[in-house]
Write a protein that holds these residues in place. Structure first.
Motif, PDB file in Angstrom:
ATOM      1  N   ALA A 586      37.234 -80.583  37.071  1.00 54.09           N
ATOM      2  CA  ALA A 586      36.386 -79.179  37.795  1.00 54.09           C
ATOM      3  C   ALA A 586      37.600 -78.607  38.672  1.00 54.09           C
ATOM      4  O   ALA A 586      38.363 -79.188  39.151  1.00 54.09           O
ATOM      5  N   GLN A 588      39.387 -76.589  41.755  1.00 57.73           N
ATOM      6  CA  GLN A 588      39.509 -76.947  43.191  1.00 57.73           C
ATOM      7  C   GLN A 588      39.284 -75.498  43.883  1.00 57.73           C
ATOM      8  O   GLN A 588      40.297 -74.635  43.611  1.00 57.73           O
ATOM      9  N   ARG A 589      38.661 -75.420  44.993  1.00 52.50           N
ATOM     10  CA  ARG A 589      38.762 -74.122  45.636  1.00 52.50           C
ATOM     11  C   ARG A 589      39.042 -74.431  46.987  1.00 52.50           C
ATOM     12  O   ARG A 589      38.561 -75.188  47.656  1.00 52.50           O
ATOM     13  N   ILE A 605      36.548 -83.071  52.548  1.00 56.11           N
ATOM     14  CA  ILE A 605      35.625 -83.473  51.626  1.00 56.11           C
ATOM     15  C   ILE A 605      35.101 -82.585  50.832  1.00 56.11           C
ATOM     16  O   ILE A 605      35.442 -81.429  51.304  1.00 56.11           O
ATOM     17  N   GLU A 606      34.470 -82.856  49.530  1.00 59.42           N
ATOM     18  CA  GLU A 606      34.271 -81.847  48.622  1.00 59.42           C
ATOM     19  C   GLU A 606      33.084 -81.387  48.987  1.00 59.42           C
ATOM     20  O   GLU A 606      32.210 -81.763  49.473  1.00 59.42           O
ATOM     21  N   GLY A 608      30.848 -78.864  47.045  1.00 64.07           N
ATOM     22  CA  GLY A 608      30.902 -78.003  45.568  1.00 64.07           C
ATOM     23  C   GLY A 608      32.286 -78.233  45.223  1.00 64.07           C
ATOM     24  O   GLY A 608      32.853 -79.200  45.299  1.00 64.07           O
ATOM     25  N   LEU A 609      32.728 -77.013  44.770  1.00 64.10           N
ATOM     26  CA  LEU A 609      34.189 -77.065  44.389  1.00 64.10           C
ATOM     27  C   LEU A 609      35.253 -76.909  45.535  1.00 64.10           C
ATOM     28  O   LEU A 609      36.361 -77.274  45.295  1.00 64.10           O
ATOM     29  N   TRP A 610      34.628 -76.600  46.580  1.00 67.01           N
ATOM     30  CA  TRP A 610      35.512 -76.511  47.827  1.00 67.01           C
ATOM     31  C   TRP A 610      35.905 -77.858  48.391  1.00 67.01           C
ATOM     32  O   TRP A 610      35.082 -78.790  48.253  1.00 67.01           O
ATOM     33  N   TYR A 611      36.737 -77.485  49.372  1.00 68.97           N
ATOM     34  CA  TYR A 611      37.254 -78.981  50.125  1.00 68.97           C
ATOM     35  C   TYR A 611      37.071 -77.969  51.557  1.00 68.97           C
ATOM     36  O   TYR A 611      37.485 -77.330  51.944  1.00 68.97           O
TER      37      TYR A 611
ATOM     38  N   HIS C 122      28.487 -89.099  45.084  1.00 68.20           N
ATOM     39  CA  HIS C 122      29.850 -88.597  45.485  1.00 68.20           C
ATOM     40  C   HIS C 122      29.928 -87.896  46.886  1.00 68.20           C
ATOM     41  O   HIS C 122      30.889 -86.973  46.948  1.00 68.20           O
ATOM     42  N   SER C 123      28.934 -87.920  47.788  1.00 65.18           N
ATOM     43  CA  SER C 123      28.895 -87.051  48.957  1.00 65.18           C
ATOM     44  C   SER C 123      27.984 -87.735  49.889  1.00 65.18           C
ATOM     45  O   SER C 123      26.998 -88.496  49.386  1.00 65.18           O
ATOM     46  N   ARG C 165      38.266 -86.257  40.592  1.00 62.59           N
ATOM     47  CA  ARG C 165      38.121 -84.994  41.448  1.00 62.59           C
ATOM     48  C   ARG C 165      36.974 -85.161  42.446  1.00 62.59           C
ATOM     49  O   ARG C 165      37.029 -84.491  43.601  1.00 62.59           O
ATOM     50  N   PHE C 166      35.915 -85.997  41.927  1.00 62.87           N
ATOM     51  CA  PHE C 166      34.782 -86.170  42.952  1.00 62.87           C
ATOM     52  C   PHE C 166      34.804 -87.762  43.512  1.00 62.87           C
ATOM     53  O   PHE C 166      34.210 -88.511  42.497  1.00 62.87           O
ATOM     54  N   PRO C 167      35.311 -88.216  44.648  1.00 63.09           N
ATOM     55  CA  PRO C 167      35.498 -89.615  44.768  1.00 63.09           C
ATOM     56  C   PRO C 167      34.000 -90.239  44.793  1.00 63.09           C
ATOM     57  O   PRO C 167      33.015 -89.517  44.984  1.00 63.09           O
ATOM     58  N   TYR C 169      31.409 -92.442  46.473  1.00 65.87           N
ATOM     59  CA  TYR C 169      31.119 -92.793  47.835  1.00 65.87           C
ATOM     60  C   TYR C 169      30.166 -94.103  47.759  1.00 65.87           C
ATOM     61  O   TYR C 169      30.195 -95.106  48.342  1.00 65.87           O
ATOM     62  N   MET C 277      28.410 -86.297  39.614  1.00 61.60           N
ATOM     63  CA  MET C 277      28.772 -85.080  39.760  1.00 61.60           C
ATOM     64  C   MET C 277      29.047 -84.342  38.441  1.00 61.60           C
ATOM     65  O   MET C 277      29.414 -83.008  38.319  1.00 61.60           O
TER      66      MET C 277
END
Lengths: 977, 90, 417
Positions: A586, A588-589, A605-606, A608-611, C122-123, C165-167, C169, C277
């Motif tokens: 995906a 990355q923003r 941390i993620e 959505g597409l942001w960190y 993932h979160s 991309r999405f770890p 958890y 995700m």
């Protein structure tokens, strides 16, 4: 055994490779199968169910038997067709599905018990005792099943995706495909010629015949030379068209480097193409089908066309003494080719009573092969003739049951092929794929001359459809024999007669299925697994159908067929999923303060597409809680800054902007004064909350809306929908400006002090009261300032064009530090908002309406708005709905758990007694207690009530008190201060 | 699958977002009654054949589009800007 | 014939010539007490339960093609009881209990394999939602374990824990979840119903529903008219067309869901794993193929075939989650037609027409529901009252706004569930 003087391989270039640890030599142009056969290796694999010894059945990608494993380690690739994989120096190949080795495979014991393993046996047993299925039976079945093995390691090879567009896509490069491509190319169309094989030419590479007065393969060379010189042609060999989809979309796999030395560092292993073609010509040829005679599965028994391919294309005699068995003239052609090349033809066995053309070899007419011998490879066949039985020694048997046009792609859009009584096979349904014309053997045109002409005609059809002028092209001279065939579906006899070689489905299985009333062709398939092997029935479906038709007393057309679905040939997951590994999945923003934040040691941390930063650890802090508690106290007592650029920002302009916002929000925005901000609640049309946020009025006809980070995309789409589809007459426009503005929250009692050190002109409570907004200047750069608060503190959000984001963040941070403040992360932000009872998408999770969160009064009675009618349905305003409350533990140190459920004190923790659940939890350093937001049945009317929180998953139980969701400063004095 | 955006031309399916039946254009009056709202929001003709549905050229120009389409063959018969269609029905 | 290892042995010794039809192929009678329209998993299960549990065997199942030819034969075979809304939770819990005794009841091995399902998150937010779900599962009497990242790693070490991309958890682990051999479920119920006297009539398309004075009297079929006191519509994928014959519109939009299988491989995946995700779920069949699926194709369709971009998207998610499947080759893809409802939950209810009942709207979760849907629909048909665990699957819940069962929280857009 290699035959001198035959074949299109490069004998100047010898290649050494290994099979099961043993080294072999082949030539450039060889496949694994052709090279092994040249080395007199016939045994290449074991079958799926009975672990029967198997050699190649075919010489192409439809191969069901000779599947092997390439490479080792992370590159280990199972189920590779030895008949299609080209050899290269150092190639490491292993046989699969056997133990301890290919010659002596212990699991071949299954073959001895085959009577007890007949069709569907597993549906009738293994049921007792119940618990043994997972513990005993299933593990045994699973271990026995499967073919090759994955390595279990991450696949690190590079693959790519690519896109192409053309006027005419030609699929297949035999006589029909080449003629179609040539015609279309000379007419000036954009042409893609895709060929599954490593070499263009199709059957012309495997047959001894002239085209245009020269050997077929030389005519191919001439055509390819002409096409490759043309700018409007893209030649794609080693490219399989794997799927036909709507509106002329085709999926294709190009094998780029797997035939060299696996993946090169600089070249992808494979490329997945999505080709958009205005027209296509399917010239995929036909596949020869085996004959279901007893014991027809031994190594050395293969299709006649495969024998000719090995002989004529690869210069290999698949046996020293070859017998030929068939029901059509191709059997004769095979015997003639073999004899001409000096290979001994043991006998030509023709099931038809009238002999076809003769040759210099024994011919048995009206005869059938009824048995074979040879444990690991064919040694002898038994033939039944009118005169009686005779045994013939042979180490190879070429069989031909006739040809099946390659209709596969024409089935991908549900077009069922049509039975042709003369050809004894299915041919494509007309118009099965819009924009596709079928030509050559794929259409049932079996002679070379016919195929050439049919390719030419197909190109004309395609060109007419794209309004191209057709160049003057004529088809060259070529062989034009009639296709004579008599039905021969199965040969009776004592032994098993295989239909699906890989899955070990025999004619007996099909008959048993019919006897058990699995008479629909789909039932038979699913009950016996016929046609479900890696060749998807390419070699066996028509034969099995004929046996089923016979067993049920129906004709073949009545019996119908199963269908072919994409992909045409199996496609590696890594190829279809190219580019998605790791971060590639995906976009990355990044916020403008990203680099500085990472440098500060904040875990990202993620969102959505942001960190977003989680927290900012300082020296001596060992846990995230220590950092978070400090950051919360910092905001409550001094000042903190955090990057909130991820919130969606939508610029709304136009004379009807206010009216439009009134329609999409529950509350009024047309009445908002310029220079003021208002909180807005947005509903979906079904009455549930979609999103919330603040919207500022910057001018008479100019608003800027803030959405949640998660809801930004959905809200934007929703606004466009409402405007274009419901109120297109409203004069309003909007655009997302999320990326254009960097925005920072500045929160805490010292926020104004800090800002005044940044702003070019100072502000005070009169010039910038709570919920004020407007333009400001910082270091000469124009930005915006909003006095809004998500923390309950005296707070602002300051926005600046993104290119100045990092600079502003740095300046804010420096000034904050000077005021005993600093950055705070998402963890602290979450604590701050829970303490103040602000909701996020944890609360507005899609099943919540305004009533549930106590905001029913925000639905203005003065106007209509999206969702208003639905929100008033009786079920949506029932008192006992789960409604938002605050929760605190009776003993402050006791933990609350997000995701825990509530039960009344004294009630059992069962679903029937469920009273609600927790959505958000924090430890509040301000209140020195855990706090939670959650939903409780009839919650607002139960303030002060004690309730049991149970988290059975994590073994936590806490007695709580239901309270107001705003835990601190309910009057909002701090915010206004 | 490919759709023709009236503004941008023929594009791949990946650029488009699908919402559902084009009935979404015909929002009832707030007081139209339960049946009208049930019809609008929830109940569907759901034809096996030609239908009109609503798509957005999400990764393009953001235009909402009424697509006339066959749900059995996936043939696309026509496309039009939703705003034009809406204005024309007034 | 009762199936057993002994039968397999005996028939093996006599050349497998003694096997008999698993169900009859009768011609329809003139009249039945109850007609079931649709010979899929739910229809066959309904017929079985009517005969076996509710004592009514004067039942015909009318199937326009071959039985089990719809979604019961085209799905990713996952069986689970991990719903979290009151209304769904008890129903799927009941269904899983029926699964656990189905093979004994039917004397047919449907290879129901309780290998465990791991739903990854993932979160923190996803973990909270998983906890809420897991707690509901436990309070319903089912099983759930909340795994942290290391707990997941112990179970499925080959996932991409390092670079993805999405770890990961953690995961919600439902041990009693698993898979089954989908076709065998249809065949097992067909055989069980047939043995108890139900007539299964294939190649018999219903072309009309006869209604007199607001009450159903029978159906018109390609094999002639058949009278019935009660008619149950169980034709997922065609629910709208069947209901239209009775003049009804349903809250359903038909969408395509694709599923995929790879070539056979030696055992490499022992659980059902779902990605949090990207929409992707995968298991390995007993034959060795990796069976997986993901998102809908997201537009109304009856084409039973998928779109390329969706297939790519699903497999991209798979490669992000578990790059070890890269060398597996996708062998076949297919598309099933899903009855998508505006809240993602099904409908088992009577209609406004006397004697006409409907069981539909299974979205893409119908396979695991086959036993309980059959039981509950049979209960409703036999008694006229909803089964306790299916009370909330009402046809009018959208109109009233009462007990909308929206597990995904996506709202009234049918394709979002």
């Amino acid at each position: 055994m290699r035959v001198t003087g035959k074949g299109l391989i490069n004998r100047d270039k010898q290649i050494s490779f290994s099979f099961d640890g043993k080294s072999y030599n082949g030539f450039e142009g060889d496949t694994i199968a052709s090279a092994l056969l040249a080395n007199d290796v016939r045994l290449m694999a074991r079958s799926f169910k009975y672990h029967r010894p198997r050699g190649p059945l075919t010489a192409g990608s439809e191969e069901p038997n000779a599947l092997m494993t390439l490479h080792s380690g992370a590159r280990q690739t199972p189920n590779v067709r030895a008949t299609a994989q080209e050899i290269f120096s150092g190639l490491e190949v292993r046989s699969q599905n056997n133990w301890p080795n290919l010659e002596r495979d212990v699991m071949s014991v299954n073959d001895m018990f085959s009577n007890f393993l007949s069709a569907g046996f597993y549906y009738k047993t293994f049921m007792w005792p119940r618990a043994f299925w997972e513990k005993l039976y299933e593990p045994i079945i699973r271990r026995a099943a499967g073919l090759g093995a994955l390595s279990g390691l991450h696949d690190e090879d590079m693959n790519e995706k690519a896109y192409a567009f053309c006027d005419v896509l030609v699929i297949g490069s035999g006589p029909a495909g080449l003629m179609a491509a040539l015609t279309a190319a000379r007419s000036g169309a954009d042409v893609i010629l895709a060929e599954d094989d490593s070499r263009f030419g199709g059957r012309l590479l495997s047959e001894v015949e002239d085209v245009d007065g020269k050997p077929g393969h030389l005519w191919v060379d001439d055509v390819i030379a002409e096409l490759s010189a043309m700018d409007n042609v893209r030649l794609m060999k080693r490219t399989s068209i794997v799927g036909a989809y709507d509106q002329g979309t085709y999926g294709a796999v190009e094998r780029v480097s797997g035939h060299l030395r696996g993946a090169h560092a600089d070249a992808p292993l494979e490329v997945f193409w999505r080709i958009s073609a205005k027209q296509s010509v399917l010239a995929a040829g036909a596949l020869e089908r085996p004959v279901a005679f007893p014991m027809n599965d031994r190594p050395g028994i293969m299709t006649a066309s495969a024998v000719r391919s090995y002989l004529n294309r690869w210069g290999v005699a698949p046996g020293k003494r070859v017998a030929v068995f068939g029901n059509n003239d191709d059997a004769h052609r095979t015997a003639r080719d073999l004899a001409a090349a000096g290979v001994e033809v043991a006998a030509l066995i023709d099931s038809r009573p009238d002999s076809g053309p003769s040759g210099d070899f024994p011919i048995l007419t009206g005869a059938e092969v009824i048995d074979t011998k040879g444990r690991l490879g064919l040694k002898q066949i038994t033939v039944r003739t009118n005169a009686g039985m005779q045994t013939i020694s042979a180490d190879c048997l070429a069989m031909s049951g006739g040809w099946n046009p390659s209709v596969h792609l024409t089935c991908h859009m549900n077009g069922r092929p049509v039975w042709d009584d003369k050809l004894l096979s299915f041919v494509p349904k007309d118009g099965a794929i819009p924009g596709m014309t079928v030509a050559g053997a794929a259409q049932g045109v079996m002679s070379t001359a016919g195929a050439l002409q049919s390719g030419l005609e197909a190109a004309k059809t395609a060109l007419a459809a794209v309004d191209a002028k057709v160049a003057d092209v004529t088809a060259p001279q070529a062989e034009d024999a009639a296709y004579n065939i008599a039905p021969l579906w199965q040969v009776s006899g004592k032994g098993r007669a295989w239909l699906d070689f890989q899955n070990d489905v025999t004619t007996k299985d099909v008959k048993q299925a019919a006897a058990e009333n699995y008479q629909s062709v789909e039932h038979m398939k699913r009950y016996t697994t016929q046609g479900m092997a890696t060749d998807q029935g390419k070699n066996s479906n028509v034969g099995a159908l004929a046996v089923l038709a016979d067993a049920t007393g129906r004709g073949i057309p009545e019996t119908g067929t199963t269908t072919f679905r994409p992909p045409f040939t199996p496609v590696a997951m890594a190829t279809l999923g190219a580019g998605a590994r790791g971060a590639g999945f995906a976009p990355q923003r990044f916020i403008t303060s990203h680099d500085m934040t990472v440098k500060a040691g904040a875990p990202m941390i993620e969102a959505g597409l942001w960190y977003r930063p989680s927290y900012y650890p300082e020296k001596g802090e060992l846990t995230w809680r220590e950092s978070t508690d400090r950051e919360v106290n910092m905001v409550r007592n001094h000042v903190g800054i955090t990057d909130v650029s991820t919130l969606g920002k939508i610029d709304v302009q136009g004379p009807d902007a206010g009216a439009f916002l009134d329609f999409v929000y529950t509350n009024m925005f047309s009445t908002l004064k310029v220079g003021r901000v208002r909180y807005g609640l947005m509903l979906r049309e079904d009455g549930f909350v979609m999103d919330d946020g603040t919207t500022a009025r910057l001018g008479e006809n100019h608003y800027v809306m803030t959405t949640t980070t998660a809801g930004a995309g959905e809200v934007m789409k929703h606004l466009e929908f409402v405007h274009q589809c419901l109120v297109p007459d409203m004069d309003v426009q909007f655009i997302s400006v999320t990326e254009q503005w960097a925005q920072f929250a500045v929160a805490g009692p010292k926020s104004r002090v800090l800002l005044n050190r940044i702003l070019d002109s100072e502000i005070d409570n009169d010039s910038w009261p709570f919920m004020a907004c407007g333009d400001v200047s910082m270091g000469g750069v124009q930005g915006r300032l909003f006095r809004i608060s998500f923390s309950g503190e005296h707070a602002y959000e300051v926005a600046i064009p993104s290119r100045y984001g990092e600079a502003l963040y740095a300046a804010l941070l420096e000034e904050a530090k000077a005021l005993d403040g600093g950055s705070y992360g998402m963890e602290a932000l979450n604590v701050l908002r829970i303490e103040k009872g602000f909701i996020t998408h944890s609360e507005i999770h899609g099943r919540i309406n305004a009533f549930d969160i106590g905001m029913e009064r925000m639905i203005s009675a003065k106007k209509d708005c999206i969702g208003k009618t639905s929100a008033a349905r009786p079920g949506q305003v029932a008192q006992d709905r789960d409604r938002l409350v605050g929760l605190k533990p009776v003993t402050p140190s006791q933990k609350l758990m997000a995701g825990a459920h509530f039960y009344n004190v004294g009630a059992e923790a069962t679903r029937e007694n469920d009273q609600g659940y927790i959505t958000s939890v924090c430890y509040s350093p301000t209140m020195k207690s855990y706090l939670a937001l959650g939903f409780v049945k009839n919650g607002p009317n139960r303030m002060g009530e004690k309730i049991r929180m149970v988290d059975a998953l994590r073994g936590v139980e806490t007695l709580c008190e239901i309270c107001h969701p705003v835990f601190m400063d309910q009057e909002g004095e701090k915010t206004r201060g | 699958m490919r759709l023709t955006c009236p503004l941008c031309g023929e594009r791949d399916r990946r650029e488009f977002y699908y919402k559902g039946d084009a009935i979404a254009l015909n929002r009832p009056a707030p007081d139209a009654g339960t049946d009208a709202w049930d019809d609008y929001l929830y109940l569907r003709d759901n034809p096996a054949g030609v239908t009109k549905d609503l798509w957005q050229h999400e990764l393009g120009c953001s235009a909402w589009i009424v697509v006339e389409r066959n749900t059995v063959t996936h043939e696309v018969l026509s496309t039009a800007l939703a705003s034009d269609v809406k204005k024309a029905t007034k | 014939m009762r199936f057993s290892a002994w039968q397999v042995l005996k028939n093996g010794l006599t050349g497998n010539k003694g096997w008999t039809p698993h169900w009859r192929s009768p011609e329809p009678k003139k009249e039945y007490d109850i007609i079931i329209i649709g010979g899929g998993g739910h229809g066959l299960s309904t017929a079985y339960h009517l005969a076996a549990v509710y004592g009514n065997a004067n039942v015909a199942v009318l199937e326009k093609g071959y039985i089990g030819g719809g979604n019961v034969g085209r799905n990713t075979t996952i069986v689970r009881a991990n719903y979290f809304l009151d209304g769904n939770s008890q129903f799927y819990s009941h269904s899983l209990k029926l699964w656990e005794k189905m093979e004994g009841d039917l004397n047919f091995n449907a290879m129901h394999s309780q290998r465990g399902i791991i739903n990854l998150f993932h979160s923190d937010g996803q973990r909270d939602a998983a906890a809420r779900r897991g707690n509901m599962m436990i309070s319903q009497g089912d099983d759930a374990i909340l795994l942290d990242r290391e707990g997941v790693r112990e179970q499925v070490p080959f996932l991409d824990f390092e670079q993805t991309r999405f770890p990961i958890y953690g995961g919600l682990y439902h041990k009693r979840g698993g898979t089954a051999r989908h076709d065998a479920v249809a065949w097992g119920y067909a055989r069980g119903a047939d043995q108890r006297g139900v007539d299964i009539i294939q190649n018999c398309e219903v072309t009309g529903i006869d209604i007199e004075n607001g009450a159903v009297t029978g159906v018109q079929t390609t094999k002639g008219p058949i009278k019935a006191k009660k008619v149950g519509m169980v034709a997922a994928g065609r629910s709208g067309q069947v209901a239209a014959m009775a003049g009804m519109r349903l809250p359903i939009e038909s969408n395509i869901l694709q599923a995929f299988v790879t070539e056979g491989l030696k055992p490499c995946l022992d659980h059902v794993v779902t990605y949090g995700m990207g929409h992707f779920y995968i298991s390995q069949s007993d034959k060795g193929g990796l069976v997986f699926g993901g998102d809908l194709d997201f537009y109304a369709s009856y084409a039973s075939r998928g779109n390329l971009s969706t297939a790519e998207h699903v497999i991209e998610a798979g490669m992000a989650l578990m790059p070890m499947i890269g060398k597996a080759k996708m062998l076949r893809s297919w598309g099933g037609i899903m009855d998508m409802t505006p809240d993602g939950s099904p409908i088992i209810d009577k209609t406004d027409i006397d004697g006409l009942y409907v069981d539909c709207g299974w979205n893409y979760g119908g396979f695991k529901a086959v036993p309980a849907s059959g039981d509950c629909f049979a209960h409703l048909l036999a008694t006229g009252r909803p089964h306790d665990v299916a009370k909330k699957f009402r046809l009018d819940r959208f109109r009233t706004g009462v007990d909308i069962l929206d597990e995904e929280g996506k709202g009234s857009q049918h394709n979002l569930h």
